[in-house]
Design a protein around this motif. Structure first.
Motif, short mmCIF file in Angstrom:
data_model
loop_
_atom_site.label_atom_id
_atom_site.label_comp_id
_atom_site.label_asym_id
_atom_site.label_seq_id
_atom_site.Cartn_x
_atom_site.Cartn_y
_atom_site.Cartn_z
N SER A 1 -12.83 -5.07 5.79
CA SER A 1 -13.03 -6.08 4.76
C SER A 1 -14.52 -6.31 4.55
O SER A 1 -15.33 -6.09 5.46
N PHE B 1 -3.21 3.49 7.59
CA PHE B 1 -4.41 2.94 6.95
C PHE B 1 -5.32 2.30 8.00
O PHE B 1 -4.85 1.62 8.91
N GLN C 1 -11.36 -5.42 11.10
CA GLN C 1 -10.70 -4.14 10.89
C GLN C 1 -9.29 -4.17 11.46
O GLN C 1 -9.04 -4.80 12.48
N ASN D 1 2.47 -1.60 4.54
CA ASN D 1 2.26 -0.16 4.38
C ASN D 1 3.58 0.51 4.04
O ASN D 1 4.44 0.69 4.90
N LEU E 1 0.85 -1.19 0.00
CA LEU E 1 0.00 0.00 0.00
C LEU E 1 0.88 1.24 0.00
O LEU E 1 1.84 1.31 0.77
N ILE F 1 -8.05 -0.31 7.77
CA ILE F 1 -8.47 -1.26 6.76
C ILE F 1 -9.66 -2.07 7.25
O ILE F 1 -9.68 -2.51 8.40
N LEU G 1 -9.85 -0.59 -1.43
CA LEU G 1 -8.39 -0.66 -1.49
C LEU G 1 -8.00 -1.77 -2.46
O LEU G 1 -7.11 -1.60 -3.29
N LEU H 1 -11.07 -5.41 0.29
CA LEU H 1 -10.48 -4.70 1.43
C LEU H 1 -10.77 -3.23 1.21
O LEU H 1 -10.66 -2.73 0.08
N THR H 2 -11.12 -2.56 2.28
CA THR H 2 -11.49 -1.15 2.17
C THR H 2 -10.58 -0.30 3.05
O THR H 2 -9.90 -0.81 3.95
N SER H 3 -10.57 0.97 2.76
CA SER H 3 -9.79 1.91 3.55
C SER H 3 -10.72 3.01 4.03
O SER H 3 -11.39 3.66 3.22
#
Ligand code: C2O
Ligand code: CU
Length: 469
Positions: A235, A231, A258, A224, A169, A233, A294, A283-285
């Motif tokens: 899901s 981040f 998370q 990272n 990332l 993160i 993400l 996966l999200t941010s």
């Protein structure tokens, strides 16, 4: 500056677009062969079609640099070649290696001048997810792309998975024409959160995606590599088990939805895909402006009828146990300065400097009242000694504190003792928080301790420990 933040690049969570992109091919070392690793200027397609390519600095001219992958207990050899316009070096973040291979320019080796080479050769004692990056003027060189994945496979008992992906990332600050923005010495950035960007990439792409199968289990290795962004993160469409932090396995995997990933940190997940065929896991941010995708995992079929059972832990790495902590030495590290801090001055070149003199020298932070790398170590430790490192964050900012050459466990939070936490090499210490970590100093040499927000490190948050041989 590109604005608003990632507007055109990251679709909102409900969107859907899937282009598969992969890391550059792995180069597997044959016994005795030395593979070159060249730092040079290159281009990368960080932004989507319609934007120009970005001129970057990368290992082998790519971002991320080539994947380095080997077995636990083997030797990594790279003939490093510097084809950049300025000196550089390579640090192997998180590897408990011999000190003279640690790659810290000005400390464990001189920076490698343009046109010159350096032979890196070290044993890798631990399996896990690591990474390598420039360690000279890193606030600029890492920001330009000088980093790559370093994956050490378990010598035995690697988990059985349906696939594996490494995700590096990064957070770039790009101009409107998608070039790396200047202003690297900007003291406003340095005294605040660091160089926070406006463009997030995974493996050098603004929209990273790989196909998966329903009820499949995937090993996800997250790194990272950004200068300063932390981040948050999340899901969706998958159950995520945390297997390892900073390369070191948890004794018992933990299921979380998370995770926080600070600069320099890694997390190994086993992700069980719950989304059905035709759906999408991701996966999200979580950012201030909302939640962004993400990484996307479109589900193209099913691999088995039901979800696998919760995984067992990965085999532990050979890190010496802590033992009793009752009478061990406590090393104090007071973190000071930055915006909204109350630091009036600090030692600089052996003289007391006020805020203005500090700023003129690019120093806006201090450790124990010192704003530049001290000549003397923070502590002189006998090999094998167990020590406590008490990190007192008296600043208004979180800091990602990183120790070279060792992994530590968190054993105290403010005034409270706690059971030793998981092994880590980088720990986020929040504002006004005091965290005590403990480790066995079993690796002789001079080892940096610094904030991995790279502007903070350059701005004064850097010191070192000596472990006697
Ligand atoms: Cu990841 Cu001192 O570095
Ligand atoms: Cu910091």
């Amino acid at each position: 500056m590109m604005d608003p933040y990632r507007r055109r690049l990251h679709r909102l969570v409900l969107g859907s677009a899937t282009t598969a992109v992969a890391l550059p091919p792995l180069r597997i070392a044959l016994a005795g062969e030395t593979i070159p690793l060249t730092a040079r200027v290159g281009t990368a397609r960080l932004a989507p079609a319609g934007h120009p390519e970005t001129s970057i600095w990368g290992f082998d001219g790519t971002v991320p640099g080539p994947g380095i992958r080997t077995r636990q207990g083997s030797t990594v050899r790279r003939q490093f070649i510097n084809q950049l316009p300025e000196p550089t070096s390579v640090h192997w973040h998180g590897i408990r290696l011999a000190n003279n291979m640690d790659g810290v320019a000005g400390m464990t080796q001189p920076a490698v001048p343009p046109g010159d080479t350096f032979q890196y050769e070290f044993l890798v004692p631990d399996a896990g997810t690591f990474w390598y990056h420039s360690h000279n003027r890193s606030w600029e060189q890492v920001a330009r792309g000088l980093y790559g994945p370093l994956i050490i496979e378990e010598a035995e008992q690697a988990p059985d998975v349906d696939g594996e992906y490494t995700l590096l990332l990064d957070d770039w600050r790009l101009t409107d024409d998608a070039q790396v923005a200047g202003g690297f010495g900007n003291l406003h950035d340095w005294s605040h959160a660091g160089r926070i960007g406006n463009w997030i990439t995974v493996n050098g792409h603004s929209s990273w995606s790989e196909p998966t199968l329903n009820h499949g289990r995937y090993r996800l290795r997250l790194v990272n590599a950004s200068n300063a962004r932390v981040f948050r993160i999340g899901s969706r469409g998958m159950a995520t088990h945390v297997m390892a932090l900073d390369g070191m396995p948890l004794q018992v995997p933990e299921q979380h939805a998370q995770f926080t990933l600070a600069p320099g940190q890694r997390i190994d997940l086993l992700a069980d895909i719950m989304a059905g065929s035709g759906g999408e896991a991701m996966l999200t941010s979580a950012e201030r402006r909302g939640t962004y995708v993400l990484a996307s995992f479109p589900v193209t079929g099913s691999v088995r009828a039901r979800q696998l059972q919760a995984p067992v832990g990965l085999p532990p790495n050979p890190v010496p146990p802590l033992g009793k902590l009752a009478d061990v030495r406590r090393i104090r590290l007071l973190m000071q300065g930055g915006a909204m801090g109350r630091l009036d001055g600090a030692l600089l070149n052996g003289k007391m400097a006020d805020r203005r003199e500090m700023a003129r020298a690019g120093k806006v932070w201090a450790f124990n009242g010192m704003a530049d790398m001290p000549d003397a170590p923070l502590a002189d430790i006998a090999r094998g000694e167990t020590v406590l490192l008490e990190m007192i964050n008296s600043t208004a900012w979180p800091h990602a504190m990183h120790l070279h050459g060792h992994h530590f466990r968190r054993v105290g939070d403010n005034d409270n003792k706690q059971a030793p936490g998981p092994l880590r090499d980088t720990l986020l210490v929040n504002r006004n928080q005091t965290v005590t970590v403990a480790f066995v100093a079993d690796n002789p040499g001079d080892w940096l301790v610094h904030c991995h927000m790279l502007e903070h490190a350059a701005g004064g948050m850097m010191t070192w420990l000596r472990v006697r041989s």
